[in-house]
Design a protein around this motif. Structure first.
Motif, PDB file in Angstrom:
ATOM      1  N   LEU A  86       0.031  47.772 -44.317  1.00  0.00           N
ATOM      2  CA  LEU A  86       0.351  46.841 -45.409  1.00  0.00           C
ATOM      3  C   LEU A  86       1.691  47.192 -46.057  1.00  0.00           C
ATOM      4  N   TRP A  87       1.913  48.472 -46.277  1.00  0.00           N
ATOM      5  CA  TRP A  87       3.171  48.953 -46.861  1.00  0.00           C
ATOM      6  C   TRP A  87       4.353  48.526 -45.995  1.00  0.00           C
ATOM      7  N   THR A  88       4.222  48.643 -44.683  1.00  0.00           N
ATOM      8  CA  THR A  88       5.275  48.245 -43.757  1.00  0.00           C
ATOM      9  C   THR A  88       5.522  46.748 -43.815  1.00  0.00           C
ATOM     10  N   VAL A  89       4.449  45.966 -43.814  1.00  0.00           N
ATOM     11  CA  VAL A  89       4.594  44.510 -43.857  1.00  0.00           C
ATOM     12  C   VAL A  89       5.303  44.089 -45.134  1.00  0.00           C
ATOM     13  N   ILE A  90       4.935  44.680 -46.250  1.00  0.00           N
ATOM     14  CA  ILE A  90       5.549  44.325 -47.539  1.00  0.00           C
ATOM     15  C   ILE A  90       7.053  44.597 -47.511  1.00  0.00           C
ATOM     16  N   CYS A  91       7.425  45.800 -47.125  1.00  0.00           N
ATOM     17  CA  CYS A  91       8.840  46.180 -47.175  1.00  0.00           C
ATOM     18  C   CYS A  91       9.677  45.482 -46.115  1.00  0.00           C
ATOM     19  N   ASP A  92       9.154  45.396 -44.897  1.00  0.00           N
ATOM     20  CA  ASP A  92       9.952  44.823 -43.810  1.00  0.00           C
ATOM     21  C   ASP A  92      10.033  43.305 -43.895  1.00  0.00           C
ATOM     22  N   THR A  93       9.045  42.661 -44.502  1.00  0.00           N
ATOM     23  CA  THR A  93       9.124  41.215 -44.686  1.00  0.00           C
ATOM     24  C   THR A  93      10.246  40.858 -45.651  1.00  0.00           C
ATOM     25  N   VAL A  94      10.356  41.605 -46.742  1.00  0.00           N
ATOM     26  CA  VAL A  94      11.474  41.376 -47.672  1.00  0.00           C
ATOM     27  C   VAL A  94      12.799  41.649 -46.969  1.00  0.00           C
ATOM     28  N   TYR A  95      12.850  42.728 -46.183  1.00  0.00           N
ATOM     29  CA  TYR A  95      14.072  43.066 -45.440  1.00  0.00           C
ATOM     30  C   TYR A  95      14.470  41.927 -44.499  1.00  0.00           C
ATOM     31  N   ALA A  96      13.493  41.284 -43.855  1.00  0.00           N
ATOM     32  CA  ALA A  96      13.768  40.205 -42.904  1.00  0.00           C
ATOM     33  C   ALA A  96      14.357  38.974 -43.584  1.00  0.00           C
ATOM     34  N   HIS A  97      14.161  38.843 -44.891  1.00  0.00           N
ATOM     35  CA  HIS A  97      14.728  37.701 -45.599  1.00  0.00           C
ATOM     36  C   HIS A  97      16.253  37.731 -45.615  1.00  0.00           C
ATOM     37  N   GLN A  98      16.859  38.875 -45.337  1.00  0.00           N
ATOM     38  CA  GLN A  98      18.322  38.946 -45.252  1.00  0.00           C
ATOM     39  C   GLN A  98      18.854  38.017 -44.167  1.00  0.00           C
ATOM     40  N   ASP A  99      18.093  37.886 -43.077  1.00  0.00           N
ATOM     41  CA  ASP A  99      18.575  37.195 -41.886  1.00  0.00           C
ATOM     42  C   ASP A  99      17.837  35.889 -41.624  1.00  0.00           C
ATOM     43  N   ILE A 100      17.105  35.380 -42.589  1.00  0.00           N
ATOM     44  CA  ILE A 100      16.158  34.309 -42.307  1.00  0.00           C
ATOM     45  C   ILE A 100      16.828  33.058 -41.750  1.00  0.00           C
ATOM     46  N   LYS A 101      17.997  32.689 -42.245  1.00  0.00           N
ATOM     47  CA  LYS A 101      18.669  31.495 -41.743  1.00  0.00           C
ATOM     48  C   LYS A 101      19.121  31.677 -40.300  1.00  0.00           C
ATOM     49  N   ALA A 142      21.590  41.536 -50.572  1.00  0.00           N
ATOM     50  CA  ALA A 142      21.704  42.859 -51.185  1.00  0.00           C
ATOM     51  C   ALA A 142      20.437  43.230 -51.949  1.00  0.00           C
ATOM     52  N   SER A 143      19.818  42.252 -52.576  1.00  0.00           N
ATOM     53  CA  SER A 143      18.575  42.501 -53.305  1.00  0.00           C
ATOM     54  C   SER A 143      17.449  42.844 -52.338  1.00  0.00           C
ATOM     55  N   CYS A 144      17.406  42.170 -51.202  1.00  0.00           N
ATOM     56  CA  CYS A 144      16.385  42.455 -50.185  1.00  0.00           C
ATOM     57  C   CYS A 144      16.566  43.857 -49.613  1.00  0.00           C
ATOM     58  N   ALA A 145      17.819  44.241 -49.370  1.00  0.00           N
ATOM     59  CA  ALA A 145      18.096  45.584 -48.847  1.00  0.00           C
ATOM     60  C   ALA A 145      17.696  46.651 -49.856  1.00  0.00           C
ATOM     61  N   SER A 146      17.942  46.400 -51.141  1.00  0.00           N
ATOM     62  CA  SER A 146      17.550  47.353 -52.186  1.00  0.00           C
ATOM     63  C   SER A 146      16.040  47.501 -52.250  1.00  0.00           C
ATOM     64  N   PHE A 147      15.322  46.387 -52.107  1.00  0.00           N
ATOM     65  CA  PHE A 147      13.863  46.433 -52.092  1.00  0.00           C
ATOM     66  C   PHE A 147      13.372  47.288 -50.929  1.00  0.00           C
ATOM     67  N   PHE A 148      13.973  47.109 -49.772  1.00  0.00           N
ATOM     68  CA  PHE A 148      13.584  47.863 -48.574  1.00  0.00           C
ATOM     69  C   PHE A 148      13.721  49.356 -48.814  1.00  0.00           C
ATOM     70  N   TYR A 149      14.863  49.769 -49.353  1.00  0.00           N
ATOM     71  CA  TYR A 149      15.084  51.193 -49.615  1.00  0.00           C
ATOM     72  C   TYR A 149      14.095  51.716 -50.658  1.00  0.00           C
ATOM     73  N   LYS A 178      11.372  41.752 -59.387  1.00  0.00           N
ATOM     74  CA  LYS A 178      12.828  41.860 -59.507  1.00  0.00           C
ATOM     75  C   LYS A 178      13.584  41.297 -58.313  1.00  0.00           C
ATOM     76  N   VAL A 179      13.015  41.363 -57.113  1.00  0.00           N
ATOM     77  CA  VAL A 179      13.765  41.021 -55.911  1.00  0.00           C
ATOM     78  C   VAL A 179      14.094  39.525 -55.863  1.00  0.00           C
ATOM     79  N   ASP A 180      15.310  39.240 -55.419  1.00  0.00           N
ATOM     80  CA  ASP A 180      15.756  37.870 -55.172  1.00  0.00           C
ATOM     81  C   ASP A 180      15.826  37.686 -53.664  1.00  0.00           C
ATOM     82  N   LEU A 181      14.878  36.961 -53.101  1.00  0.00           N
ATOM     83  CA  LEU A 181      14.771  36.836 -51.653  1.00  0.00           C
ATOM     84  C   LEU A 181      15.929  36.051 -51.041  1.00  0.00           C
TER      85      LEU A 181
END
Length: 364
Positions: free
Chosen positions: A235-250, A321-328, A314-317
């Motif tokens: 679950l922890w992985t899904v939460i963090c990596d899903t936000v990270y994937a929003h960087q490239d969604i388009k 940069a906000s998604c990357a900060s969430f990931f870290y 706080k995260v702006d999907l």
């Protein structure tokens, strides 16, 4: 088309690295700065800027320029050690635990190198279509497919000396974990839930952490607890990596890359909020069933809940940069929060005795 079949430029005016860029690469690189990976790195990363130009692409394959991604590999190992130490019939000494922490740090360095290199090899055609990844070494032609396969094999073999210091069963788990990382690289082609699959090799580190202490994580009195903790890491992985994937969604949608972020693009925060709820519920269940003290509930349960609620709010999907900060923050501070309760529980037992009782200690 594979990298090995492309015609490579040999312009003598280019730098040694730029000479190996495939023809037409300037059309897909977003800027002149990114077209020269060495100059881009010189301005961003002191470690890689001091390396010979021929070594830089391989250092990039290991993500030495992106240390934040190391924590998803390392933190679950610490979690496995903490869980094993707190549930072992005979607690390991602090010296043993510190030694294992150092050993797993080195081991995860090469584990990450192998996983990332293999992933880049499999994804090179996708990477050329995504703005954030099109300058990766294989995608830009600085490393051929054959070289990447050899480098992946070298990173896998480099794990061997560290595994030899552990019980043999750890090697079996490590082999299976490497296989899982290998299969994960193909998942984004066939399912919208590759992040779920990614959670499995990360969570497998719990088994290695327990086995390194000689703890039978699959015994009748631990199998349910272990399964719950395994699910927490997924679950922890899904939460963090899903936000990270929003960087490239388009770009991912255009390239045909599947992910939880693509599948739930308009309801990601609602989904992840629900996953955080289940994650915290599992942590509470682990503490209750393992008879852990209030210290565990305070640091791991309350700490994790507060952290992820704050991060999600706080995260702006729509902001990379906000998604990357969430990931870290999610993997580093989230990992510290998950591990801290077990670590403090272990320390309290070492200092106050195996039958440590927080309430009694506070009243006395």
């Amino acid at each position: 088309m594979s990298t090995g079949s492309q015609v490579l430029t040999q312009d003598p005016l280019l730098s040694p690295t730029e000479r190996f860029l495939p023809k037409g690469i300037k059309e897909v690189l977003p800027s002149p700065e990114l077209a020269n990976p060495i100059s881009a790195l010189n301005s961003q990363n002191g470690l890689l800027s001091r390396m010979p130009a021929s070594c830089v692409p391989f250092a990039q394959l290991m993500r030495l320029d992106k240390p934040a991604g190391f924590w998803p590999y390392y933190m679950p190992s610490l979690l496995g050690l903490g869980y094993g130490a707190c549930t072992a019939q005979s607690a390991p000494s602090p010296g043993v635990l510190f030694s294992l922490c150092g050993l797993f740090y080195a081991y995860c360095f090469f584990l990450r190198g192998a996983a990332c290199c293999w992933n880049d090899t499999m994804d090179q055609d996708f990477d050329r279509q995504v703005g954030r990844t099109r300058n990766r070494p294989i995608a830009r032609g600085a490393v051929t497919t054959t070289q990447a396969h050899l480098f992946t094999a070298a990173c896998v073999l480099a794990q061997g000396p560290f595994l030899m210091m552990l019980p043999l069963v750890c090697t079996y788990h490590a082999i299976f974990m490497n296989v899982l990382f290998g299969v994960y690289a193909l998942m984004k082609r066939v399912t919208y839930y590759p992040q779920v699959f990614l959670g499995f090799p990360f969570a497998w580190s719990i088994f290695i952490g327990c086995a390194s202490l000689g703890v039978d994580f699959a015994s009748n009195d631990r199998i349910f607890l272990t399964t719950m903790l395994f699910t927490v890491v997924v679950l922890w992985t899904v939460i963090c990596d899903t936000v990270y994937a929003h960087q490239d969604i388009k770009d991912d949608v255009k390239a045909g890359v599947k992910s939880v972020a693509v599948r739930f693009a308009d309801s990601t925060k609602e989904l992840l909020s629900m996953l955080v709820f289940f994650l915290v519920a599992l942590l509470l269940g682990i503490g209750s069933l393992a008879h852990l003290s209030a210290l565990y509930f305070m640091f791991t349960c309350c700490g994790s809940a507060a952290l992820f609620i704050m991060l999600l709010a706080k995260v702006d999907l729509k902001e990379p940069a906000s998604c990357a900060s969430f990931f870290y923050a999610g993997f580093f501070y989230g990992g510290l929060s998950l591990v801290s309760g077990f670590a403090i529980e272990y320390a309290a037992r070492e200092i106050c005795g195996e039958n440590f009782d927080l309430e009694q200690a506070l009243l006395s």
